[in-house]
Design an enzyme around this catalytic site. Sequence first.
Site, PDB file in Angstrom:
ATOM      1  N   ASN A  23     -11.341  59.370   8.080  1.00 32.02           N
ATOM      2  CA  ASN A  23     -10.446  60.371   8.665  1.00 32.02           C
ATOM      3  C   ASN A  23      -9.022  59.865   8.883  1.00 32.02           C
ATOM      4  O   ASN A  23      -8.136  60.629   9.248  1.00 32.02           O
ATOM      5  CB  ASN A  23     -11.020  60.905   9.981  1.00 32.02           C
ATOM      6  N   ARG A  92     -12.105  70.298   3.387  1.00 30.50           N
ATOM      7  CA  ARG A  92     -11.126  70.928   4.264  1.00 30.50           C
ATOM      8  C   ARG A  92      -9.865  70.081   4.430  1.00 30.50           C
ATOM      9  O   ARG A  92      -8.749  70.585   4.531  1.00 30.50           O
ATOM     10  CB  ARG A  92     -11.780  71.177   5.616  1.00 30.50           C
ATOM     11  N   ARG A 121     -13.610  77.433  10.418  1.00 31.72           N
ATOM     12  CA  ARG A 121     -12.569  76.445  10.721  1.00 31.72           C
ATOM     13  C   ARG A 121     -11.251  76.954  10.168  1.00 31.72           C
ATOM     14  O   ARG A 121     -10.835  76.590   9.074  1.00 31.72           O
ATOM     15  CB  ARG A 121     -12.938  75.093  10.115  1.00 31.72           C
ATOM     16  N   PRO A 122     -10.600  77.807  10.934  1.00 31.03           N
ATOM     17  CA  PRO A 122      -9.354  78.388  10.438  1.00 31.03           C
ATOM     18  C   PRO A 122      -8.211  77.368  10.399  1.00 31.03           C
ATOM     19  O   PRO A 122      -8.369  76.243  10.886  1.00 31.03           O
ATOM     20  CB  PRO A 122      -9.059  79.486  11.455  1.00 31.03           C
ATOM     21  N   ASP A 124      -5.014  78.493  11.367  1.00 27.06           N
ATOM     22  CA  ASP A 124      -3.930  79.226  12.029  1.00 27.06           C
ATOM     23  C   ASP A 124      -2.995  78.313  12.828  1.00 27.06           C
ATOM     24  O   ASP A 124      -1.783  78.542  12.879  1.00 27.06           O
ATOM     25  CB  ASP A 124      -4.500  80.334  12.932  1.00 27.06           C
ATOM     26  N   ASP A 304     -17.913  64.279  16.238  1.00 32.60           N
ATOM     27  CA  ASP A 304     -18.447  63.637  15.035  1.00 32.60           C
ATOM     28  C   ASP A 304     -19.578  62.649  15.334  1.00 32.60           C
ATOM     29  O   ASP A 304     -20.175  62.098  14.412  1.00 32.60           O
ATOM     30  CB  ASP A 304     -17.323  62.910  14.266  1.00 32.60           C
TER      31      ASP A 304
HETATM   32  C1  UD1 Z   1     -10.900  66.519  12.180  1.00 32.44           C
HETATM   33  C2  UD1 Z   1     -11.856  65.552  11.547  1.00 32.44           C
HETATM   34  C3  UD1 Z   1     -13.287  65.991  11.793  1.00 32.44           C
HETATM   35  C4  UD1 Z   1     -13.532  66.171  13.289  1.00 32.44           C
HETATM   36  C5  UD1 Z   1     -12.480  67.087  13.897  1.00 32.44           C
HETATM   37  C6  UD1 Z   1     -12.574  67.178  15.425  1.00 32.44           C
HETATM   38  C7  UD1 Z   1     -10.627  64.766   9.610  1.00 32.44           C
HETATM   39  C8  UD1 Z   1     -10.518  64.709   8.145  1.00 32.44           C
HETATM   40  N1  UD1 Z   1     -11.610  65.515  10.107  1.00 32.44           N
HETATM   41  O1  UD1 Z   1     -11.104  67.777  11.553  1.00 32.44           O
HETATM   42  O2  UD1 Z   1     -14.158  64.979  11.286  1.00 32.44           O
HETATM   43  O3  UD1 Z   1     -14.800  66.759  13.498  1.00 32.44           O
HETATM   44  O4  UD1 Z   1     -11.158  66.592  13.581  1.00 32.44           O
HETATM   45  O5  UD1 Z   1     -12.512  65.933  15.998  1.00 32.44           O
HETATM   46  O6  UD1 Z   1      -9.892  64.110  10.331  1.00 32.44           O
HETATM   47  N2  UD1 Z   1      -9.028  75.050  14.747  1.00 32.44           N
HETATM   48  C9  UD1 Z   1      -8.513  76.317  14.750  1.00 32.44           C
HETATM   49  N3  UD1 Z   1      -7.386  76.561  14.037  1.00 32.44           N
HETATM   50  C10 UD1 Z   1      -6.743  75.580  13.322  1.00 32.44           C
HETATM   51  C11 UD1 Z   1      -7.274  74.283  13.318  1.00 32.44           C
HETATM   52  C12 UD1 Z   1      -8.434  74.039  14.046  1.00 32.44           C
HETATM   53  O7  UD1 Z   1      -9.056  77.220  15.378  1.00 32.44           O
HETATM   54  O8  UD1 Z   1      -5.720  75.857  12.691  1.00 32.44           O
HETATM   55  C13 UD1 Z   1     -10.279  74.769  15.485  1.00 32.44           C
HETATM   56  C14 UD1 Z   1     -11.424  74.397  14.545  1.00 32.44           C
HETATM   57  O9  UD1 Z   1     -12.052  75.551  14.036  1.00 32.44           O
HETATM   58  C15 UD1 Z   1     -12.311  73.596  15.459  1.00 32.44           C
HETATM   59  C16 UD1 Z   1     -11.312  72.876  16.373  1.00 32.44           C
HETATM   60  O10 UD1 Z   1     -10.097  73.612  16.280  1.00 32.44           O
HETATM   61  O11 UD1 Z   1     -13.109  74.452  16.230  1.00 32.44           O
HETATM   62  C17 UD1 Z   1     -11.067  71.433  16.022  1.00 32.44           C
HETATM   63  O12 UD1 Z   1     -10.550  71.336  14.745  1.00 32.44           O
HETATM   64  P1  UD1 Z   1      -9.566  70.190  14.260  1.00 32.44           P
HETATM   65  O13 UD1 Z   1      -9.269  69.247  15.371  1.00 32.44           O
HETATM   66  O14 UD1 Z   1      -8.425  70.840  13.578  1.00 32.44           O
HETATM   67  O15 UD1 Z   1     -10.474  69.472  13.191  1.00 32.44           O
HETATM   68  P2  UD1 Z   1     -10.049  68.956  11.753  1.00 32.44           P
HETATM   69  O16 UD1 Z   1      -8.687  68.373  11.793  1.00 32.44           O
HETATM   70  O17 UD1 Z   1     -10.367  69.959  10.727  1.00 32.44           O
END
Ligand code: UD1
Length: 416
Positions: A23, A92, A121-122, A124, A304
Amino acid sequence: MAKVKIIGEQPLHGAINISGAKNSALPILAAAVLLDGESIISNVPQLTDITTMVRMLRSINILAEQSGGKIRIVNKKQVKHLIPYELVTKMRASFFIAGPILAKVGMVRVPMPGGCAIGSRPVDIHLKGFQALGAVVSLEHGFIEIRCKKLKGGQVNFPFPSVGATENIMMAATLAEGVTTIANAAREPEIVDLADLLNEAGANISGAGSSTIVITGVSALHGVKHAVIPDRIEAGTMLLAGLITRGQITVNNVRPADISALLSVLSETGARFEIENNSITAALGARWRGAQVVTQPYPGFPTDMQAQLMAYLALAEGASTVRETIFENRFMHIGELQRMGARIRAEERTAIIEGVAGLSGAEVKATDLRAGAALWLAGLAAQGETTIYGVEHIERGYEKLTEKLSALGARIKRIN
Ligand code: UD1
């Protein structure tokens, strides 16, 4: 479809080296779009997700050569603004390249992202961040198009500390005009690693690792040599492998502070640790106790590690609860652990676990990366043979897993 067979009840003993953090490596490779000239990234784990990111760089005109744990990147040509559908829908984290391309080229066209099946996992929060820097976002025919000739620094307030959005906006803001402040930023160690790389390349970022990050834009970034930090999730999972088999293992090449939330839960269950600068040895007395755990953004207990911890708690003395607050649908492993004799039920986002004295080997399926890790942990502890289907999910995040576990005494075999 590949599968893994494990004969359980073999206590694991010995020491292993933890690989570089997936990550961290993924956003660092995405950041290569911003770095002019040649860069060498080392301690990169050899995983399918990394190969996907390398292919992504090549597809937009950046030379990327992978040799063992090193990736040499040469960024000298005009970067393309279109990311291939086939790569984005696979992973993603592909979307993390949108910010760097936007900052470098002035526009990016990216298919809606895919990835692990762990809830909707949006993106936005990412998109609102780009808009705060002056970008115009449009969505059509399954593509997201983001445009802005020259990004302008601005105030970005995240409703939730998204890891990927913090990384995407931080990267984009390095080449924006003026100062960007990210409020309610994610604080994960991988964000600090990315900020360190960008600062080594000439960026001006302060506050990474805290919830306010300030980025003063610069006109260009240059190539660097950078080693990726150790993978805290692999380290935590391997420690659990030692504990769940009632063995004793040492993980080397780790940063103990990065997994302190896990260590404190495991201490509550009765585990004991010997911690040195970059190694941890873990052992247990007899059976371990249950615990109450809630997943949180860093420095809280990581989502995780939730599935893997649940496999361990399934064998604890007494009851445990695990509440998942980060993702909506991250309990897919429960049904599979039940097949192995675990007593777990989910009430909305809380799993209630009644510890059992033993698990029994079964045929199970990995539905996502960490759910798969929970199953190989359960298989190592279970009586008899466990067959895990969907190994490709596990191989997204654990480098040389069968070799590492075999070296510790596990009876595990990958079958094509
Ligand atoms: C990263 C990690 C993943 C870990 C996650 C949370 C990487 C490659 N992946 O994923 O292993 O599980 O952090 O620690 O580093 N969300 C929204 N809108 C957005 C972005 C996120 O609603 O635009 C929500 C997601 O649906 C989720 C939450 O926020 O419920 C956390 O997501 P996020 O921290 O963004 O995870 P990732 O960066 O995708």
